[in-house]
Design a protein around this motif. Structure first.
Motif, PDB file in Angstrom:
ATOM      1  N   CYS A  93      46.079  38.547  54.888  1.00  0.00           N
ATOM      2  CA  CYS A  93      47.508  38.343  55.197  1.00  0.00           C
ATOM      3  C   CYS A  93      47.856  38.913  56.565  1.00  0.00           C
ATOM      4  O   CYS A  93      48.515  38.269  57.381  1.00  0.00           O
ATOM      5  CB  CYS A  93      48.381  39.045  54.163  1.00  0.00           C
ATOM      6  SG  CYS A  93      48.636  38.083  52.692  1.00  0.00           S
ATOM      7  N   ASP A 116      51.586  31.711  57.102  1.00  0.00           N
ATOM      8  CA  ASP A 116      52.071  32.991  56.553  1.00  0.00           C
ATOM      9  C   ASP A 116      52.412  32.824  55.068  1.00  0.00           C
ATOM     10  O   ASP A 116      52.018  33.636  54.232  1.00  0.00           O
ATOM     11  CB  ASP A 116      53.339  33.448  57.294  1.00  0.00           C
ATOM     12  CG  ASP A 116      53.045  33.843  58.726  1.00  0.00           C
ATOM     13  OD1 ASP A 116      51.853  33.963  59.069  1.00  0.00           O
ATOM     14  OD2 ASP A 116      53.996  34.030  59.510  1.00  0.00           O
ATOM     15  N   SER A 119      49.267  32.376  52.981  1.00  0.00           N
ATOM     16  CA  SER A 119      48.488  33.616  52.821  1.00  0.00           C
ATOM     17  C   SER A 119      49.156  34.557  51.818  1.00  0.00           C
ATOM     18  O   SER A 119      48.472  35.179  51.001  1.00  0.00           O
ATOM     19  CB  SER A 119      48.268  34.301  54.168  1.00  0.00           C
ATOM     20  OG  SER A 119      49.487  34.764  54.671  1.00  0.00           O
ATOM     21  N   VAL A 120      50.497  34.640  51.856  1.00  0.00           N
ATOM     22  CA  VAL A 120      51.197  35.501  50.892  1.00  0.00           C
ATOM     23  C   VAL A 120      51.014  34.949  49.471  1.00  0.00           C
ATOM     24  O   VAL A 120      50.766  35.704  48.526  1.00  0.00           O
ATOM     25  CB  VAL A 120      52.702  35.617  51.239  1.00  0.00           C
ATOM     26  CG1 VAL A 120      53.456  36.376  50.162  1.00  0.00           C
ATOM     27  CG2 VAL A 120      52.880  36.337  52.573  1.00  0.00           C
ATOM     28  N   TYR A 123      47.622  35.799  48.290  1.00  0.00           N
ATOM     29  CA  TYR A 123      47.566  37.233  47.985  1.00  0.00           C
ATOM     30  C   TYR A 123      48.171  37.526  46.602  1.00  0.00           C
ATOM     31  O   TYR A 123      47.577  38.242  45.785  1.00  0.00           O
ATOM     32  CB  TYR A 123      48.313  38.001  49.079  1.00  0.00           C
ATOM     33  CG  TYR A 123      48.316  39.491  48.893  1.00  0.00           C
ATOM     34  CD1 TYR A 123      47.118  40.192  48.793  1.00  0.00           C
ATOM     35  CD2 TYR A 123      49.500  40.198  48.816  1.00  0.00           C
ATOM     36  CE1 TYR A 123      47.115  41.560  48.615  1.00  0.00           C
ATOM     37  CE2 TYR A 123      49.508  41.561  48.642  1.00  0.00           C
ATOM     38  CZ  TYR A 123      48.313  42.243  48.545  1.00  0.00           C
ATOM     39  OH  TYR A 123      48.302  43.598  48.367  1.00  0.00           O
ATOM     40  N   VAL A 146      57.901  32.449  47.178  1.00  0.00           N
ATOM     41  CA  VAL A 146      57.211  32.300  48.471  1.00  0.00           C
ATOM     42  C   VAL A 146      57.541  30.943  49.095  1.00  0.00           C
ATOM     43  O   VAL A 146      57.816  30.847  50.294  1.00  0.00           O
ATOM     44  CB  VAL A 146      55.679  32.473  48.295  1.00  0.00           C
ATOM     45  CG1 VAL A 146      54.949  32.164  49.588  1.00  0.00           C
ATOM     46  CG2 VAL A 146      55.352  33.894  47.857  1.00  0.00           C
ATOM     47  N   THR A 150      59.483  30.446  52.587  1.00  0.00           N
ATOM     48  CA  THR A 150      58.826  29.707  53.680  1.00  0.00           C
ATOM     49  C   THR A 150      59.741  28.595  54.188  1.00  0.00           C
ATOM     50  O   THR A 150      59.895  28.414  55.402  1.00  0.00           O
ATOM     51  CB  THR A 150      57.479  29.114  53.194  1.00  0.00           C
ATOM     52  OG1 THR A 150      56.727  30.153  52.583  1.00  0.00           O
ATOM     53  CG2 THR A 150      56.688  28.516  54.347  1.00  0.00           C
TER      54      THR A 150
END
Ligand SMILES: [Zn+2]
Length: 235
Positions: A93, A116, A119-120, A123, A146, A150
């Motif tokens: 991340c 981004d 990736s979150v 994770y 998320v 985004t």
């Protein structure tokens, strides 16, 4: 000693124009004389900045070392669960988040924001993968949040293509996104807890933001009002 003819400020003998109001200096006694050299340097100096490439190498080494050592520690010593996945996910991340700033600044903003978000999401998925008994939260709460965040972030560069991004237009965008996010969040929580779909606390946020939105739209629509606000708030 001379003074500015316009604003009266005291002038250095070497000045060719007033530092305050920029009125050219006119001294009849100095008409045919050269101005003495300015006591101030004419070129702007700059402290050498750290090269981005060096910073990139350092960051890559630290993140890779952290991931590999934690993985080894996990596999060889504390191997009851795959906890190192959380550390590795965090390093990935961090790498994705800093990529446009350190490694490749020409990355389109849409792509970097999307990366981004992904990736979150990955994770969070890793964390839910480690706790399978409660993994439902990822699909019902973590992933949707998320995705919504985004989309909220992607709206800004999209907006910038059509209208100039000022403090006022950004504020309007933020105060539209906040209630949208809060209402979605409350509905998602209700779904996770199997409660009926009814908004309560987010309705309060929605009400306050709608009032602010109306005020901002009025200010943005009326040029005179807009200029007045800009003048008073100094932007
Ligand atoms: Zn002056």
């Amino acid at each position: 000693m001379s003074y500015c003819v316009n604003c009266g400020v005291e002038l250095e003998a070497s000045l060719r124009k007033c530092p305050l109001c920029h009125t050219p200096v006119f001294n009849p006694r100095q008409l045919n004389k050269e101005f003495p050299p300015s006591p101030y340097p004419t070129n702007k100096g700059q402290v050498e900045v750290v090269k981005r490439k060096d910073l990139g190498i350092l960051l890559s080494v630290v993140l890779t070392a952290t991931s590999v050592t934690c993985l080894l520690l996990n596999l060889l010593v504390f191997n009851a669960s795959l906890w190192s996945l959380v550390v590795i996910g965090f390093c990935i991340c961090l790498f994705v988040f800093t990529f446009p700033a350190i490694f490749y600044s020409k990355t389109p903003i849409y792509i970097s924001l999307l990366a981004d978000g992904i990736s979150v999401a990955v994770y969070l998925f890793l964390i839910s993968f480690l706790t399978p008994s409660t993994a439902r939260w990822f699909w019902q709460l973590g992933l949707p949040i998320v995705i919504i965040l985004t989309i909220c972030a992607e709206i800004f560069p999209l907006l910038a293509r059509f209208v100039p991004l000022t403090i006022l237009s950004c504020s309007l965008c933020i105060f539209v996104e906040i209630p949208a996010f809060c209402v979605s969040l409350e509905l998602l929580i209700k779904r996770l807890l199997d409660r009926p779909y009814r908004i309560t606390w987010s309705a309060v946020v929605l009400t306050v933001c709608v009032i602010i939105d109306f005020a901002l739209v009025t200010i943005l629509a009326k040029k005179r009002l807009r200029n007045e606000v800009r003048r008073r708030l100094h932007f």
